[in-house]
Design an enzyme around this catalytic site. Structure first.
Site, PDB file in Angstrom:
ATOM      1  CE1 TYR A   1      -3.502  -2.751  -0.335  1.00 50.24           C
ATOM      2  CE2 TYR A   1      -3.668  -2.405   2.310  1.00 50.24           C
ATOM      3  CZ  TYR A   1      -3.971  -2.975   1.089  1.00 50.24           C
ATOM      4  OH  TYR A   1      -4.796  -4.162   0.977  1.00 50.24           O
TER       5      TYR A   1
ATOM      6  CG  HIS B   1      -1.848  -8.728  -0.773  1.00 46.46           C
ATOM      7  ND1 HIS B   1      -1.036  -7.509  -0.460  1.00 46.46           N
ATOM      8  CD2 HIS B   1      -2.925  -8.500  -0.992  1.00 46.46           C
ATOM      9  CE1 HIS B   1      -2.018  -6.355  -0.666  1.00 46.46           C
ATOM     10  NE2 HIS B   1      -3.302  -7.135  -1.022  1.00 46.46           N
TER      11      HIS B   1
ATOM     12  CB  SER C   1     -13.241  -3.104  -2.005  1.00 43.81           C
ATOM     13  OG  SER C   1     -12.051  -2.557  -2.403  1.00 43.81           O
ATOM     14  N   PRO C   2     -15.473  -3.373   0.917  1.00 46.59           N
ATOM     15  CG  PRO C   2     -16.035  -2.745   3.038  1.00 46.59           C
ATOM     16  CD  PRO C   2     -14.980  -3.139   2.172  1.00 46.59           C
ATOM     17  CG  LEU C   3     -18.619   0.920   2.135  1.00 45.38           C
ATOM     18  CD1 LEU C   3     -18.141   2.104   2.764  1.00 45.38           C
ATOM     19  CD2 LEU C   3     -19.890   0.262   2.509  1.00 45.38           C
ATOM     20  N   GLY C   4     -17.622  -1.264  -2.232  1.00 46.99           N
ATOM     21  CA  GLY C   4     -17.390  -1.192  -3.747  1.00 46.99           C
ATOM     22  C   GLY C   4     -16.247  -0.586  -4.238  1.00 46.99           C
ATOM     23  N   GLY C   5     -15.157   0.116  -3.392  1.00 45.72           N
ATOM     24  CA  GLY C   5     -14.176   0.411  -3.595  1.00 45.72           C
ATOM     25  C   GLY C   5     -14.192   2.117  -3.666  1.00 45.72           C
TER      26      GLY C   5
END
Length: 285
Positions: free
Chosen positions: A53, A127, A207-211
């Site tokens: 990251y 990863h 990315s639970p909200l879509g990114g």
């Protein structure tokens, strides 16, 4: 703060995905530190990172270094489980490459230990599978790190059901987490979620909200989430995380954030109770 378990560690039911604070479009360091501190103040005790990251080729581990600085400068920093990962690389041109070789993973872990300033990493995750390296060799390296005490718990990321079972066998039943992409827009990890539920392994949706670029569009792209949100007077993003939490007690979402206000909205999902009818409506999306 509601809690859940990863291995034998109790963590906040919602974690903080720190990636947006270090890649392209990242904020300045002051805002990032403020965001992490806001999460700690609100009860977050799980922060997800990775050595990959970062944005530029010469700043590997940027996110780990940032988190270490944030935790060291806050009274609650000592109570946080930091989950980091190895096996991905970023050459600096915006691309992502792979190196799942045992040698790289062990070297990457040593570097992460130095950046995080700890004697043992709380949760270390492979990863992403590298097609050039047998999966058992990559996971075997993580097992070695666990046996050597370099890491306290072991996990995998971007894995399918067969790889989950294989990794758990290689680790001698010590696999504690699986981190896969999962959101209203990406539902193909349902089998992995169900398997983790059966095995009692934590499932960490990334990315639970879509990114990063799509999180704000969740309500407009998926009408049921907007309808349920309006009924409760909350954001569609909060509904999305509450929906995930309702799927299984092993689910621990790690929404990415780089602003205090989005962290606080995500955390509030732990107090949002959805009805069976609402959950069924969202499941049908």
């Amino acid at each position: 703060m509601h809690t859940r378990r990863i291995g034998d560690v109790e963590v906040s039911a919602i974690g903080l995905g720190a990636m947006p604070m270090s890649i392209e479009g990242r904020p300045d360091e002051v805002r990032s530190l403020t965001t992490i501190h806001a999460a700690l103040d609100a009860g977050v005790t799980l922060i997800d990172t990775a050595d990959a990251y970062h944005r530029d080729a010469d700043e590997v581990g940027h996110n780990e270094t940032l988190i270490a600085k944030a935790l060291a400068s806050h009274d609650l920093g000592k109570d946080v489980l930091v989950a980091t990962k190895g096996g991905h690389l970023r050459p600096g041109d915006g691309s992502w490459t792979l190196d799942g070789s045992p040698r790289h993973l062990k070297e990457a872990c040593e570097a992460s230990l130095r950046r995080l300033g700890v004697e043992a990493i709380g949760l270390y995750q492979f990863h992403r599978p590298d097609p050039r390296v047998p999966y058992d060799e990559s996971v075997g390296a993580v097992r070695d790190l666990l046996d050597e005490g370099k890491i306290r718990m072991a996990g995998i990321s971007n894995a399918n059901p067969d790889q989950i079972r294989q990794a758990n066998d290689i680790l001698g039943g010590r696999l504690v987490s699986v981190q896969n992409q999962f959101s209203p827009a990406f539902r193909s990890s349902e089998p992995e979620l169900r398997l983790c539920d059966q095995l009692g392994i934590a499932f960490l949706p990334w990315s639970p909200l879509g990114g990063i670029s799509r999180a704000r569009e969740l309500g407009s792209a998926y009408a049921p989430f907007a309808r349920v949100a309006e009924m409760h007077g909350v954001s569609p993003q909060r509904v999305c995380l509450a929906w995930m939490l309702a799927k299984s007690p092993v689910v621990v979402p790690i929404p990415g954030s780089s602003r205090p206000e989005t962290v606080l909205d995500s955390i509030a999902a732990t107090d949002l109770v959805l009805s069976a009818e609402e959950i069924a409506e969202l499941d049908a999306v």
